[in-house]
Design an enzyme around this catalytic site. Structure first.
Site, PDB file in Angstrom:
ATOM      1  N   ARG A   1       0.865  -1.180   0.000  1.00  0.00           N
ATOM      2  CA  ARG A   1       0.000   0.000   0.000  1.00  0.00           C
ATOM      3  C   ARG A   1       0.900   1.227   0.000  1.00  0.00           C
ATOM      4  O   ARG A   1       2.002   1.209   0.521  1.00  0.00           O
ATOM      5  CB  ARG A   1      -0.909   0.005   1.222  1.00  0.00           C
ATOM      6  CG  ARG A   1      -1.861  -1.195   1.303  1.00  0.00           C
ATOM      7  CD  ARG A   1      -2.724  -1.129   2.552  1.00  0.00           C
ATOM      8  NE  ARG A   1      -3.660  -2.254   2.610  1.00  0.00           N
ATOM      9  CZ  ARG A   1      -3.402  -3.396   3.224  1.00  0.00           C
ATOM     10  NH1 ARG A   1      -2.240  -3.573   3.839  1.00  0.00           N
ATOM     11  NH2 ARG A   1      -4.308  -4.360   3.241  1.00  0.00           N
TER      12      ARG A   1
ATOM     13  N   LYS B   1      -2.473  -1.974   7.446  1.00  0.00           N
ATOM     14  CA  LYS B   1      -3.891  -1.626   7.558  1.00  0.00           C
ATOM     15  C   LYS B   1      -4.628  -2.572   8.488  1.00  0.00           C
ATOM     16  O   LYS B   1      -5.487  -2.163   9.267  1.00  0.00           O
ATOM     17  CB  LYS B   1      -4.534  -1.641   6.166  1.00  0.00           C
ATOM     18  CG  LYS B   1      -5.999  -1.253   6.156  1.00  0.00           C
ATOM     19  CD  LYS B   1      -6.548  -1.228   4.743  1.00  0.00           C
ATOM     20  CE  LYS B   1      -8.017  -0.834   4.735  1.00  0.00           C
ATOM     21  NZ  LYS B   1      -8.568  -0.801   3.350  1.00  0.00           N
TER      22      LYS B   1
ATOM     23  N   ARG C   1      -0.655  -1.373  -7.075  1.00  0.00           N
ATOM     24  CA  ARG C   1      -0.974  -2.558  -6.264  1.00  0.00           C
ATOM     25  C   ARG C   1      -1.840  -3.527  -7.060  1.00  0.00           C
ATOM     26  O   ARG C   1      -1.623  -4.741  -7.039  1.00  0.00           O
ATOM     27  CB  ARG C   1      -1.674  -2.109  -4.988  1.00  0.00           C
ATOM     28  CG  ARG C   1      -2.041  -3.207  -4.001  1.00  0.00           C
ATOM     29  CD  ARG C   1      -2.451  -2.535  -2.699  1.00  0.00           C
ATOM     30  NE  ARG C   1      -3.212  -3.380  -1.788  1.00  0.00           N
ATOM     31  CZ  ARG C   1      -2.672  -4.151  -0.857  1.00  0.00           C
ATOM     32  NH1 ARG C   1      -1.352  -4.222  -0.744  1.00  0.00           N
ATOM     33  NH2 ARG C   1      -3.426  -4.855  -0.045  1.00  0.00           N
TER      34      ARG C   1
ATOM     35  N   HIS D   1      -4.493  -9.159   2.738  1.00  0.00           N
ATOM     36  CA  HIS D   1      -5.951  -9.123   2.660  1.00  0.00           C
ATOM     37  C   HIS D   1      -6.536 -10.068   3.701  1.00  0.00           C
ATOM     38  O   HIS D   1      -6.171 -11.243   3.741  1.00  0.00           O
ATOM     39  CB  HIS D   1      -6.445  -9.541   1.274  1.00  0.00           C
ATOM     40  CG  HIS D   1      -6.275  -8.490   0.235  1.00  0.00           C
ATOM     41  ND1 HIS D   1      -6.167  -8.765  -1.105  1.00  0.00           N
ATOM     42  CD2 HIS D   1      -6.187  -7.134   0.342  1.00  0.00           C
ATOM     43  CE1 HIS D   1      -6.023  -7.646  -1.777  1.00  0.00           C
ATOM     44  NE2 HIS D   1      -6.037  -6.648  -0.928  1.00  0.00           N
TER      45      HIS D   1
ATOM     46  N   TYR E   1      -9.095  -7.869  -6.921  1.00  0.00           N
ATOM     47  CA  TYR E   1      -7.944  -7.128  -7.424  1.00  0.00           C
ATOM     48  C   TYR E   1      -7.440  -7.690  -8.751  1.00  0.00           C
ATOM     49  O   TYR E   1      -6.743  -7.013  -9.491  1.00  0.00           O
ATOM     50  CB  TYR E   1      -6.800  -7.174  -6.403  1.00  0.00           C
ATOM     51  CG  TYR E   1      -6.842  -6.082  -5.371  1.00  0.00           C
ATOM     52  CD1 TYR E   1      -5.772  -5.212  -5.214  1.00  0.00           C
ATOM     53  CD2 TYR E   1      -7.949  -5.921  -4.544  1.00  0.00           C
ATOM     54  CE1 TYR E   1      -5.795  -4.220  -4.262  1.00  0.00           C
ATOM     55  CE2 TYR E   1      -7.986  -4.934  -3.586  1.00  0.00           C
ATOM     56  CZ  TYR E   1      -6.906  -4.081  -3.449  1.00  0.00           C
ATOM     57  OH  TYR E   1      -6.947  -3.093  -2.501  1.00  0.00           O
TER      58      TYR E   1
END
Length: 344
Positions: free
Chosen positions: A188, A215, A285, A308, A317
């Site tokens: 990220r 995250k 990404r 994830h 994605y």
């Protein structure tokens, strides 16, 4: 900052009747937002996520255009009218003047992001006794045939971007190094720009992402190509030569840590120069995820690399255009085996 406080209330719980709430105070949207933000900050929500709630509330209040406005004036009807306005009449980037687009209506993805924030806040205010009912509870997200996530970059676009940079200039050399890092690791943008030299392991070709930068609050080791790792170390050596002792790999021209927002602005200028329709950090990404699978990587390993929590997010994605699909079919179609056998 002025803080809102939750008034006293009586809450009755009965197995035979629904829970009722007595709201003894009216909250303006600003007061209610302060209470919500205070709670989320106490939970450790990321500053960027906090700012998203503030921004989405500003968009709502720009539509309502009434001050003061109390949250008990929110109704399902008003929220649906707001969604309809976003879908049909809102001009993207209208508040930024020269960035405004001519077409009206925001994408379903953007609208659903704003609706999700509003639903989260309304649910919180209801649970905290600040609302007697939840006006957003039954409001459904906008349906669309479009793909929720943005696609990655094509191979041609990647080549054009990398060839754009003049590596004789520090800022462009730094930005190209950042692009290579994103394309090589799927980090990220906030994880990438905050990279420090001590988290690069050249021996094992890994980058450490600590929990406070991830995250999902889980630290992880991300593989990195040796060439990119060496380039990162060289960049940091260059920064120390110009700015003195520093741990950060990415610095701006003034010797301060480089920011994701500064990189976004520079990409936006490049986009216009290269006439690329869309260009922002997250697209690198997406490109990494797609190419990782196309090059033979497996989905579960990819999920771990890009952090994830849900593998369904990883699947979103991996978007392939028609050319990628043709290439994969040409490479893996089972009919080739039968045709070879017939020739033999």
């Amino acid at each position: 900052m002025k803080r809102g406080f939750i008034g006293e209330r009586n809450v009755k719980n009965s197995p035979t009747s629904p829970r009722t709430k007595n709201v003894n105070k009216r909250y303006t949207i600003d007061e209610a937002l302060d209470v919500f933000i205070q709670s989320k900050e106490a939970e450790g929500l990321r500053p960027r996520s906090i700012e998203n709630y503030r921004e989405h509330t500003r968009h709502l209040m720009r539509y309502i255009d009434r001050d003061p406005f109390c949250i008990d004036e929110l109704t399902s009807k008003l929220i649906r009218e707001y969604i309809s306005y976003l879908s049909k009449d809102r001009i993207a980037y209208e508040e930024f003047g020269n960035r405004a687009r001519e077409s009206k209506g925001l994408s379903p993805y953007t609208i659903n992001l704003r609706l999700r924030s509003l639903k989260t806040m309304c649910a919180f205010w209801y649970e905290e006794g600040m609302l007697s009912s939840n006006p957003a509870e039954k409001v459904k997200k906008v349906k669309s045939d479009e793909v929720d996530e943005v696609p990655g970059l094509t191979d041609i676009e990647v080549e054009r971007i990398l060839n754009y940079y003049d590596e004789r200039q520090f800022a462009q050399w730094r930005d190209k190094t950042l692009c290579l890092l994103l394309l090589d690791t799927g980090l990220r943008i906030e994880e990438a720009v905050s990279l420090t030299i001590d988290r690069i392991n050249l021996r094992y070709c890994e980058i450490n992402v600590p929990p406070n930068k991830a995250k999902n609050r889980k630290g992880r080791e991300v593989p990195v190509s040796r060439e990119v790792a060496k380039r990162l170390i060289k960049l940091q050596d260059e920064s120390r030569l110009y700015f003195g002792e520093c741990d950060e790999v990415f610095m701006n021209a003034y010797g301060d840590p480089y920011t994701a927002e500064a990189f976004r602005r520079r990409l936006n200028r490049m986009k216009k120069d290269l006439d690329i329709p869309r260009l922002h950090p997250h697209m690198f990404r997406h490109t990494f995820c797609r190419n990782y699978i196309l090059n033979g990587g497996d989905l579960f390993t990819l999920q771990k690399i890009v952090d994830h929590a849900d593998i369904n997010t990883t699947r979103k994605y991996i978007q392939m255009d028609e050319e990628h699909i043709r290439q994969q079919h040409n490479k893996y179609s089972p009919i080739r085996k039968y045709l070879r056998n017939r020739k033999n």
